[in-house]
Design a protein around this motif. Structure first.
Motif, PDB file in Angstrom:
ATOM      1  N   SER A 101       0.900  -1.573   0.163  1.00  0.00           N
ATOM      2  CA  SER A 101      -0.056  -0.152  -0.074  1.00  0.00           C
ATOM      3  C   SER A 101       0.992   0.966  -0.050  1.00  0.00           C
ATOM      4  O   SER A 101       0.534   2.524  -0.402  1.00  0.00           O
ATOM      5  CB  SER A 101      -0.909   0.069   1.154  1.00  0.00           C
ATOM      6  OG  SER A 101      -0.131  -0.035   2.214  1.00  0.00           O
ATOM      7  N   GLY A 128       1.745   1.697  -3.609  1.00  0.00           N
ATOM      8  CA  GLY A 128       0.511   2.201  -4.701  1.00  0.00           C
ATOM      9  C   GLY A 128       0.408   3.714  -3.959  1.00  0.00           C
ATOM     10  O   GLY A 128       0.127   4.063  -4.924  1.00  0.00           O
ATOM     11  N   GLY A 162       0.724   6.338  -6.602  1.00  0.00           N
ATOM     12  CA  GLY A 162      -1.039   6.666  -6.632  1.00  0.00           C
ATOM     13  C   GLY A 162      -0.758   7.821  -7.437  1.00  0.00           C
ATOM     14  O   GLY A 162      -1.388   8.839  -7.873  1.00  0.00           O
ATOM     15  N   VAL A 212      -1.134  -2.494  -2.967  1.00  0.00           N
ATOM     16  CA  VAL A 212      -0.524  -1.089  -4.648  1.00  0.00           C
ATOM     17  C   VAL A 212      -2.165  -0.898  -5.186  1.00  0.00           C
ATOM     18  O   VAL A 212      -1.853   0.758  -5.432  1.00  0.00           O
ATOM     19  CB  VAL A 212       0.480  -1.866  -5.256  1.00  0.00           C
ATOM     20  CG1 VAL A 212       0.664  -0.952  -6.931  1.00  0.00           C
ATOM     21  CG2 VAL A 212       1.532  -2.511  -5.159  1.00  0.00           C
ATOM     22  N   ILE A 213      -2.357  -1.324  -5.387  1.00  0.00           N
ATOM     23  CA  ILE A 213      -3.904  -1.054  -6.644  1.00  0.00           C
ATOM     24  C   ILE A 213      -5.333  -0.270  -5.412  1.00  0.00           C
ATOM     25  O   ILE A 213      -5.579   1.106  -5.291  1.00  0.00           O
ATOM     26  CB  ILE A 213      -3.836  -2.133  -7.084  1.00  0.00           C
ATOM     27  CG1 ILE A 213      -2.975  -1.603  -8.356  1.00  0.00           C
ATOM     28  CG2 ILE A 213      -5.523  -0.702  -8.565  1.00  0.00           C
ATOM     29  CD1 ILE A 213      -2.856  -1.078  -8.964  1.00  0.00           C
ATOM     30  N   ALA A 266      -3.721   1.452  -1.397  1.00  0.00           N
ATOM     31  CA  ALA A 266      -4.236   2.984  -1.431  1.00  0.00           C
ATOM     32  C   ALA A 266      -4.651   4.088  -2.429  1.00  0.00           C
ATOM     33  O   ALA A 266      -4.476   4.633  -2.157  1.00  0.00           O
ATOM     34  CB  ALA A 266      -2.786   2.724  -3.113  1.00  0.00           C
ATOM     35  N   GLU A 311       8.276  -3.444  -6.644  1.00  0.00           N
ATOM     36  CA  GLU A 311       7.824  -2.572  -5.602  1.00  0.00           C
ATOM     37  C   GLU A 311       8.904  -1.097  -5.994  1.00  0.00           C
ATOM     38  O   GLU A 311       8.601  -0.092  -5.896  1.00  0.00           O
ATOM     39  CB  GLU A 311       8.005  -2.597  -4.310  1.00  0.00           C
ATOM     40  CG  GLU A 311       6.808  -3.295  -3.807  1.00  0.00           C
ATOM     41  CD  GLU A 311       6.641  -3.909  -2.893  1.00  0.00           C
ATOM     42  OE1 GLU A 311       5.082  -4.016  -2.021  1.00  0.00           O
ATOM     43  OE2 GLU A 311       6.970  -4.133  -2.195  1.00  0.00           O
ATOM     44  N   TYR A 322       1.335   4.665 -15.268  1.00  0.00           N
ATOM     45  CA  TYR A 322       0.427   4.140 -14.039  1.00  0.00           C
ATOM     46  C   TYR A 322      -0.943   2.838 -14.155  1.00  0.00           C
ATOM     47  O   TYR A 322      -0.256   1.851 -13.493  1.00  0.00           O
ATOM     48  CB  TYR A 322      -0.589   4.398 -13.273  1.00  0.00           C
ATOM     49  CG  TYR A 322      -0.660   4.743 -12.342  1.00  0.00           C
ATOM     50  CD1 TYR A 322      -0.849   4.537 -10.666  1.00  0.00           C
ATOM     51  CD2 TYR A 322      -2.935   4.036 -11.888  1.00  0.00           C
ATOM     52  CE1 TYR A 322      -1.481   4.097  -9.747  1.00  0.00           C
ATOM     53  CE2 TYR A 322      -3.591   3.569 -10.650  1.00  0.00           C
ATOM     54  CZ  TYR A 322      -2.977   3.795  -9.702  1.00  0.00           C
ATOM     55  OH  TYR A 322      -3.138   3.136  -8.670  1.00  0.00           O
ATOM     56  N   GLY A 359      -0.169  -1.215 -13.645  1.00  0.00           N
ATOM     57  CA  GLY A 359      -0.997  -1.649 -12.737  1.00  0.00           C
ATOM     58  C   GLY A 359      -0.935  -3.032 -13.222  1.00  0.00           C
ATOM     59  O   GLY A 359      -1.759  -4.186 -12.188  1.00  0.00           O
TER      60      GLY A 359
END
Length: 348
Positions: free
Chosen positions: A91, A94, A98, A241-242, A245, A306, A338, A342
């Protein structure tokens, strides 16, 4: 739209409370929690926008980033408590991706559609570039490289040392920008006849109440991650991550884009990049220190996918923002990066 978010907040939070009491399914609870957090984030965004009008773009952007990241910090603490360290680190990744690619990209794109070329402080751009390189490339890569030959205890000690340095440097940076070298970055006053939606006292009260509500909803959200992964086949990495976040940074998403469309690029950039720096240099190290009080401590060591993603995002943003100008195509480029990342995390 504000009325919609208000209705969702006042309906969603009580439903989360009812659902947790009657043990509704995790999928229903996940949906309700996400909707509630996004609606509450809208309140946080409106309150910080009012404070930005009163306090100026730099302080306003800092407040927005801080209270926006408070949502993610709260979610992460409950996630740590549940022992889901992989989701917490994901997170954080992300959040960096993000803010740098999704939030900044959509801000540049949306603002660029209304204004052919937009400008923001080149001094801020230079400062942000240097700090991004330090926070992501130096402070995040060093633990990964050095811990290859370290045991678990030594790795944690290194993470604690780096965390303390990051927090100290972040606080020193605030003093540098807001006090000792404030004149270099330009005055934080601004010429505008815009009237804030709420008074300063009301804005602060809304921020505090929204943060408390987010804390309650976040605890319920964390308990749905296991079922979510099993149901849809999502890995902890993708969820962190997605999903986490995006939900955790909903306040910055809406506020930064709104400010860009109003051609307030100093505020928009301060929200997006300032939030990234706050996550990397304050939120992440604080979570490392907080984890020492949890059953399982969290070292500041990310996976190579990451790290590579964050390094790539940092270099792309530094290259695009160095001139203090933006347009819709640069925004689209960031957003495309992004989406590519993703897809990669989804397929891992």
């Amino acid at each position: 739209m504000n009325k919609v978010f208000t209705a969702l907040a006042f309906i969603g939070v009580p439903l989360v409370l009812i659902g947790s009491y009657f043990h509704w399914s995790d999928l229903w609870m996940f949906a309700l929690c996400c909707i509630s957090i996004i609606a509450l984030a809208a309140f946080i965004g409106r309150a910080t926008e009012s404070l930005a009008i009163v306090s100026g773009p730099r302080i306003g952007g800092l407040l927005n980033a801080t209270f926006g990241n408070a949502v993610e910090l709260i979610i992460s603490i409950f996630t740590l408590k549940a022992g889901l360290i992989g989701i917490v680190l994901a997170s954080l990744t992300g959040s960096v991706l993000g803010n740098l690619l999704l939030v900044l990209g959509l801000s540049f794109f949306a603002g660029g559609l209304k204004h052919k070329r937009q400008n923001f402080s080149i001094y801020d751009a230079r400062y942000n570039s240097a700090m991004l390189i330090f926070a992501v490339i130096v402070a995040f890569v060093i633990p990964e490289v050095f811990t290859m030959t370290m045991d678990e205890r030594t790795t944690l000690n290194l993470s604690i040392g780096i965390s303390v340095i990051l927090i100290a440097l972040y606080l020193a940076g605030l003093v540098f920008k807001l006090f000792t070298h404030r004149g270099v970055f330009g005055s934080d006053t601004h010429e505008t006849d815009e009237v804030p939606e709420w008074t300063k006292k009301k804005s602060i009260l809304v921020l505090l109440l929204s943060t408390v509500a987010v804390a309650f909803v976040s605890e319920k959200l964390v308990h749905t991650f296991g079922t979510l992964g099993e149901k849809f086949g999502w890995s902890e990495l993708f969820i962190g991550v997605i999903i986490v976040a995006i939900v955790g940074n909903a306040a910055e998403h809406s506020s930064a884009i709104t400010m860009a469309m109003k051609n307030k690029m100093d505020v928009s950039v301060e929200i997006a990049i300032g939030s990234t720096l706050q996550v990397a240099m304050f939120v992440a190290p604080v979570l490392v220190l907080v984890s020492l009080m949890m059953p399982q401590a969290m070292p500041l060591v990310f996976t190579w996918p990451e790290l590579i993603a964050m390094i790539t995002a940092t270099l792309l943003v530094v290259n695009i923002c160095h001139d203090g100008e933006s347009n819709w195509f640069e925004g689209l480029t960031l957003f495309a990066a992004y989406v590519i990342m993703g897809i990669g995390f989804f397929l891992l």
